[in-house]
Design a protein around this motif. Sequence first.
Motif, PDB file in Angstrom:
ATOM      1  N   LYS A  88     -51.038   5.017 -16.995  1.00 32.92           N
ATOM      2  CA  LYS A  88     -50.560   3.781 -17.620  1.00 32.92           C
ATOM      3  C   LYS A  88     -49.043   3.691 -17.610  1.00 32.92           C
ATOM      4  O   LYS A  88     -48.497   2.588 -17.592  1.00 32.92           O
ATOM      5  CB  LYS A  88     -51.071   3.684 -19.066  1.00 32.92           C
ATOM      6  CG  LYS A  88     -52.496   3.222 -19.139  1.00 32.92           C
ATOM      7  CD  LYS A  88     -52.901   2.909 -20.549  1.00 32.92           C
ATOM      8  CE  LYS A  88     -54.289   2.289 -20.571  1.00 32.92           C
ATOM      9  NZ  LYS A  88     -54.711   1.927 -21.914  1.00 32.92           N
ATOM     10  N   ASN A  91     -47.734   2.114 -14.205  1.00 35.97           N
ATOM     11  CA  ASN A  91     -47.643   0.666 -13.954  1.00 35.97           C
ATOM     12  C   ASN A  91     -47.271  -0.109 -15.210  1.00 35.97           C
ATOM     13  O   ASN A  91     -47.470  -1.310 -15.290  1.00 35.97           O
ATOM     14  CB  ASN A  91     -48.928   0.126 -13.332  1.00 35.97           C
ATOM     15  CG  ASN A  91     -50.081   0.148 -14.277  1.00 35.97           C
ATOM     16  OD1 ASN A  91     -50.005   0.712 -15.356  1.00 35.97           O
ATOM     17  ND2 ASN A  91     -51.176  -0.474 -13.886  1.00 35.97           N
ATOM     18  N   LEU A  93     -48.568  -0.328 -18.032  1.00 35.42           N
ATOM     19  CA  LEU A  93     -49.580  -0.864 -18.934  1.00 35.42           C
ATOM     20  C   LEU A  93     -49.432  -0.237 -20.308  1.00 35.42           C
ATOM     21  O   LEU A  93     -49.992  -0.709 -21.288  1.00 35.42           O
ATOM     22  CB  LEU A  93     -50.986  -0.605 -18.391  1.00 35.42           C
ATOM     23  CG  LEU A  93     -51.574  -1.680 -17.505  1.00 35.42           C
ATOM     24  CD1 LEU A  93     -52.998  -1.328 -17.141  1.00 35.42           C
ATOM     25  CD2 LEU A  93     -51.538  -3.033 -18.185  1.00 35.42           C
ATOM     26  N   SER A  96     -48.697  -2.294 -23.497  1.00 33.79           N
ATOM     27  CA  SER A  96     -49.631  -2.975 -24.384  1.00 33.79           C
ATOM     28  C   SER A  96     -50.323  -2.006 -25.338  1.00 33.79           C
ATOM     29  O   SER A  96     -51.164  -2.415 -26.125  1.00 33.79           O
ATOM     30  CB  SER A  96     -50.659  -3.755 -23.571  1.00 33.79           C
ATOM     31  OG  SER A  96     -51.261  -2.916 -22.624  1.00 33.79           O
ATOM     32  N   ILE A 122     -43.075  -6.964 -13.269  1.00 36.20           N
ATOM     33  CA  ILE A 122     -44.094  -7.697 -12.516  1.00 36.20           C
ATOM     34  C   ILE A 122     -44.118  -7.225 -11.069  1.00 36.20           C
ATOM     35  O   ILE A 122     -45.176  -6.997 -10.482  1.00 36.20           O
ATOM     36  CB  ILE A 122     -43.811  -9.207 -12.612  1.00 36.20           C
ATOM     37  CG1 ILE A 122     -44.170  -9.686 -14.012  1.00 36.20           C
ATOM     38  CG2 ILE A 122     -44.579  -9.984 -11.570  1.00 36.20           C
ATOM     39  CD1 ILE A 122     -43.678 -11.060 -14.335  1.00 36.20           C
ATOM     40  N   ARG A 125     -45.671  -3.728 -10.956  1.00 38.88           N
ATOM     41  CA  ARG A 125     -47.120  -3.685 -11.146  1.00 38.88           C
ATOM     42  C   ARG A 125     -47.834  -4.074  -9.875  1.00 38.88           C
ATOM     43  O   ARG A 125     -48.933  -3.601  -9.592  1.00 38.88           O
ATOM     44  CB  ARG A 125     -47.528  -4.607 -12.293  1.00 38.88           C
ATOM     45  CG  ARG A 125     -47.185  -4.008 -13.633  1.00 38.88           C
ATOM     46  CD  ARG A 125     -47.736  -4.829 -14.751  1.00 38.88           C
ATOM     47  NE  ARG A 125     -47.448  -4.191 -16.024  1.00 38.88           N
ATOM     48  CZ  ARG A 125     -47.050  -4.851 -17.099  1.00 38.88           C
ATOM     49  NH1 ARG A 125     -46.920  -6.154 -17.050  1.00 38.88           N
ATOM     50  NH2 ARG A 125     -46.820  -4.216 -18.223  1.00 38.88           N
ATOM     51  N   ARG A 126     -47.213  -4.942  -9.108  1.00 42.06           N
ATOM     52  CA  ARG A 126     -47.812  -5.306  -7.840  1.00 42.06           C
ATOM     53  C   ARG A 126     -47.853  -4.105  -6.898  1.00 42.06           C
ATOM     54  O   ARG A 126     -48.740  -3.989  -6.062  1.00 42.06           O
ATOM     55  CB  ARG A 126     -47.010  -6.451  -7.222  1.00 42.06           C
ATOM     56  CG  ARG A 126     -47.758  -7.197  -6.144  1.00 42.06           C
ATOM     57  CD  ARG A 126     -46.999  -8.406  -5.661  1.00 42.06           C
ATOM     58  NE  ARG A 126     -45.720  -8.098  -5.065  1.00 42.06           N
ATOM     59  CZ  ARG A 126     -45.562  -7.399  -3.955  1.00 42.06           C
ATOM     60  NH1 ARG A 126     -46.612  -6.929  -3.335  1.00 42.06           N
ATOM     61  NH2 ARG A 126     -44.365  -7.171  -3.476  1.00 42.06           N
ATOM     62  N   LEU A 130     -54.360  -0.986  -9.713  1.00 41.12           N
ATOM     63  CA  LEU A 130     -55.117  -0.211 -10.693  1.00 41.12           C
ATOM     64  C   LEU A 130     -56.615  -0.433 -10.525  1.00 41.12           C
ATOM     65  O   LEU A 130     -57.078  -1.563 -10.433  1.00 41.12           O
ATOM     66  CB  LEU A 130     -54.704  -0.610 -12.109  1.00 41.12           C
ATOM     67  CG  LEU A 130     -55.455   0.109 -13.225  1.00 41.12           C
ATOM     68  CD1 LEU A 130     -54.907   1.500 -13.440  1.00 41.12           C
ATOM     69  CD2 LEU A 130     -55.422  -0.695 -14.504  1.00 41.12           C
ATOM     70  N   CYS A 136     -64.140  -4.369 -13.594  1.00 42.73           N
ATOM     71  CA  CYS A 136     -64.113  -5.607 -14.379  1.00 42.73           C
ATOM     72  C   CYS A 136     -63.674  -6.771 -13.518  1.00 42.73           C
ATOM     73  O   CYS A 136     -62.495  -7.094 -13.423  1.00 42.73           O
ATOM     74  CB  CYS A 136     -63.252  -5.484 -15.612  1.00 42.73           C
ATOM     75  SG  CYS A 136     -61.629  -4.878 -15.295  1.00 42.73           S
ATOM     76  N   PRO A 137     -64.650  -7.401 -12.870  1.00 37.89           N
ATOM     77  CA  PRO A 137     -64.334  -8.606 -12.102  1.00 37.89           C
ATOM     78  C   PRO A 137     -63.836  -9.686 -13.054  1.00 37.89           C
ATOM     79  O   PRO A 137     -64.318  -9.785 -14.172  1.00 37.89           O
ATOM     80  CB  PRO A 137     -65.674  -8.999 -11.489  1.00 37.89           C
ATOM     81  CG  PRO A 137     -66.700  -8.284 -12.264  1.00 37.89           C
ATOM     82  CD  PRO A 137     -66.070  -7.082 -12.863  1.00 37.89           C
ATOM     83  N   LEU A 138     -62.856 -10.464 -12.606  1.00 35.98           N
ATOM     84  CA  LEU A 138     -62.358 -11.554 -13.428  1.00 35.98           C
ATOM     85  C   LEU A 138     -63.422 -12.643 -13.496  1.00 35.98           C
ATOM     86  O   LEU A 138     -64.255 -12.758 -12.587  1.00 35.98           O
ATOM     87  CB  LEU A 138     -61.063 -12.103 -12.813  1.00 35.98           C
ATOM     88  CG  LEU A 138     -59.950 -11.079 -12.674  1.00 35.98           C
ATOM     89  CD1 LEU A 138     -58.783 -11.651 -11.890  1.00 35.98           C
ATOM     90  CD2 LEU A 138     -59.482 -10.599 -14.024  1.00 35.98           C
ATOM     91  N   PRO A 139     -63.415 -13.431 -14.563  1.00 38.74           N
ATOM     92  CA  PRO A 139     -64.471 -14.438 -14.735  1.00 38.74           C
ATOM     93  C   PRO A 139     -64.314 -15.609 -13.777  1.00 38.74           C
ATOM     94  O   PRO A 139     -64.026 -16.716 -14.183  1.00 38.74           O
ATOM     95  CB  PRO A 139     -64.295 -14.879 -16.197  1.00 38.74           C
ATOM     96  CG  PRO A 139     -62.880 -14.595 -16.514  1.00 38.74           C
ATOM     97  CD  PRO A 139     -62.476 -13.432 -15.683  1.00 38.74           C
ATOM     98  N   ILE A 152     -51.203 -15.912  -8.051  1.00 36.53           N
ATOM     99  CA  ILE A 152     -50.199 -15.720  -9.103  1.00 36.53           C
ATOM    100  C   ILE A 152     -48.844 -15.394  -8.498  1.00 36.53           C
ATOM    101  O   ILE A 152     -47.819 -15.606  -9.119  1.00 36.53           O
ATOM    102  CB  ILE A 152     -50.604 -14.625 -10.118  1.00 36.53           C
ATOM    103  CG1 ILE A 152     -50.863 -13.303  -9.413  1.00 36.53           C
ATOM    104  CG2 ILE A 152     -51.771 -15.040 -10.950  1.00 36.53           C
ATOM    105  CD1 ILE A 152     -51.175 -12.171 -10.355  1.00 36.53           C
ATOM    106  N   SER A 202     -57.169  -5.391  -5.817  1.00 38.32           N
ATOM    107  CA  SER A 202     -55.898  -4.674  -5.963  1.00 38.32           C
ATOM    108  C   SER A 202     -55.163  -4.598  -4.634  1.00 38.32           C
ATOM    109  O   SER A 202     -53.948  -4.764  -4.580  1.00 38.32           O
ATOM    110  CB  SER A 202     -56.143  -3.256  -6.460  1.00 38.32           C
ATOM    111  OG  SER A 202     -56.779  -3.287  -7.686  1.00 38.32           O
TER     112      SER A 202
ATOM    113  N   LEU B 187     -52.104  -6.690 -11.550  1.00 33.04           N
ATOM    114  CA  LEU B 187     -51.879  -7.333 -10.251  1.00 33.04           C
ATOM    115  C   LEU B 187     -50.513  -7.996 -10.208  1.00 33.04           C
ATOM    116  O   LEU B 187     -50.116  -8.570  -9.204  1.00 33.04           O
ATOM    117  CB  LEU B 187     -52.945  -8.399  -9.989  1.00 33.04           C
ATOM    118  CG  LEU B 187     -54.352  -7.891  -9.762  1.00 33.04           C
ATOM    119  CD1 LEU B 187     -55.321  -9.059  -9.702  1.00 33.04           C
ATOM    120  CD2 LEU B 187     -54.433  -7.098  -8.489  1.00 33.04           C
ATOM    121  N   GLN B 193     -49.971 -16.349 -17.212  1.00 35.16           N
ATOM    122  CA  GLN B 193     -50.948 -16.489 -16.120  1.00 35.16           C
ATOM    123  C   GLN B 193     -52.269 -15.831 -16.499  1.00 35.16           C
ATOM    124  O   GLN B 193     -53.349 -16.369 -16.255  1.00 35.16           O
ATOM    125  CB  GLN B 193     -50.393 -15.848 -14.846  1.00 35.16           C
ATOM    126  CG  GLN B 193     -49.338 -16.692 -14.162  1.00 35.16           C
ATOM    127  CD  GLN B 193     -48.672 -15.978 -13.004  1.00 35.16           C
ATOM    128  OE1 GLN B 193     -48.465 -14.763 -13.055  1.00 35.16           O
ATOM    129  NE2 GLN B 193     -48.329 -16.709 -11.977  1.00 35.16           N
TER     130      GLN B 193
END
Lengths: 292, 297
Positions: A88, A91, A93, A96, A122, A125-126, A130, A136-139, A152, A202, B187, B193
């Motif tokens: 963590k 990147n 994370l 948070s 940002i 992180r690209r 991760l 966890c696929p995005l909705p 994005i 990713s 990402l 976003q």
Amino acid sequence: MKHFFQALSLPVKSRAYPFNAPDGKVANLFRPDRKFHRDEEESELVVRDLNVYIKEQHILKEINLAIPDKKITCIVGPSGCGKSTLLKTFNRLIDSVEGARVSGKVLLNGTDIVSSSGPEIIHLRREMGLISQKPCPLPMSIFDNIAYGCRIHGIRNRKKLRLVVRHYLEAAGLWEEVQDRLNTPAIRLSIGQQQRLCLARSLAVEPRFILADEATSALDPISSKTIEELFVKLKQNYSIVMVTHTLRQALRIADNVIFMYLGEVIESGPAERVFNRPEHKLTRKYLSGVFS
Amino acid sequence: MMTIRVLKDKTAGGIMFFLTLSSMLLVVIMGIGLFLKSAPVFEEHSLGELLFSSSWKPMRGEFGFLPFIMGTIWVTVIAVVMAVPVSLLTAIYLTEYARPVVRKYVFPALDILAGLPSVIYGVWGTLLIVPFISGWLAPRFVDFSTGYTMLAGGIVLGVMILPLLVSLFIELITSVPEELREASISLGATRWQTTKAVVVRAVLPGLVAAVVLAVSRALGETIAVLMVCGNLPEIPGSLFDACYPIPALIANNYGEMLSLPLYEAALMFAALILFIVVLLFNLVSRVVLYRIEKTFS
């Protein structure tokens, strides 16, 4: 400062990559794998005197490491030894996590990840893809899951996105299985497919590193074997850092091993040496299964 | 073998089933009761006349409910249109952006707002919103307005459903698994976003359900709206006209209804309309919700 401008301007513009067409002319063809600007091909990740506290608890203690380029590095160690926290911090994370304090340096090609801020994060992180433990696929649909990362960062051209989606679904070995249903919700895929989708997602933002946090522990044996094989294939182009609980997995695919215990790096080095001739007593004990 | 504990289990199940059934039946009984009570007014007037006539003269036996229906719909629409964006952004701020210390102080404040009796909102509207509209806002658009307007009703109602919406939205947004956010952020997405494309999208069905709940509450809200919306039985032509929502009609006239023929039946019919509107609204939103859920999972 250079990186600041990079993070501000470059990722939001798609770049046509000068590409040598067969007739010798330089054509302006879009390369799905070269969408974003990149300075140097080589990348190195160096950790210096890293300390992480979470609410007065000393989670990582004086970590010094170098993660080699284009290799699979496995971080092994018993639960709660700080493996995931280390990932963590790579990147950011860790931001948070409530009450987390970080000191020391994590250098990616000379840029300090720990002290970077704003748009730099940002951009960073690209660079660090991760893969989490639970896929966890995005909705959204399968297509949108892969395209999300590009969108994005400002690539919205439908044609380019289609190229990107196809390219990375192929890279993750998922194209054949999903090409007819790209517009169905990603959540309907099997769990193994979901994890490969997350990998493709990713990869689509062109990271240098893949950080995998026990990426196969929620999968069935066949799916996890697929992921392992993918990692071995992908290490040609990416540096892979993998946290794993299964020593067998580390044995199978690691080039480099880092053994952590209670927030400290006990031993690290080429997998072959660490597994066959561990220098530290604790490593020997862990490898022989005295504790896990 | 039938032991005591199995017997207890069965009795408990039976009792709970009975209680559930009776509360379900209550809805049906209420509907039937309202229908029977309002039956006399059907005998005199056709349904179309009752629903689409705008002449409300109980003395002469004319009962046109259109002004009240329009009043109810408009006040509710104004309230929801104003409250939903504000509460959604508030909820997003509190869950995604605010530091824990902010949350610590805002959450109790929201609970207090949600728990205030509606008459207090009414007083607040009369003292603040009504003069604001008559003195400042209305003169910029129309010649004259008392301030007791549809807009005032909408604003007061919007403020009333705000805390409810915020707490429902917060509940929903915090239920989104952290991994989803991490996946998006790793990402390289910004927090905004991530919120827009992932968090809100993940809870969309829930958001719709929350809005439905708030609308149902807004449709039935009586006192606060009654105090500020002017209560004239005319179809409102603009935001600065008075209006007369159905709950206000019932509450205002219930005491004096016995003196006029058919008046009681007419008021019961008003209650029936409200009942059916809420019922239909819930049904329709169920369908919408089902559709949304189907497209997302």
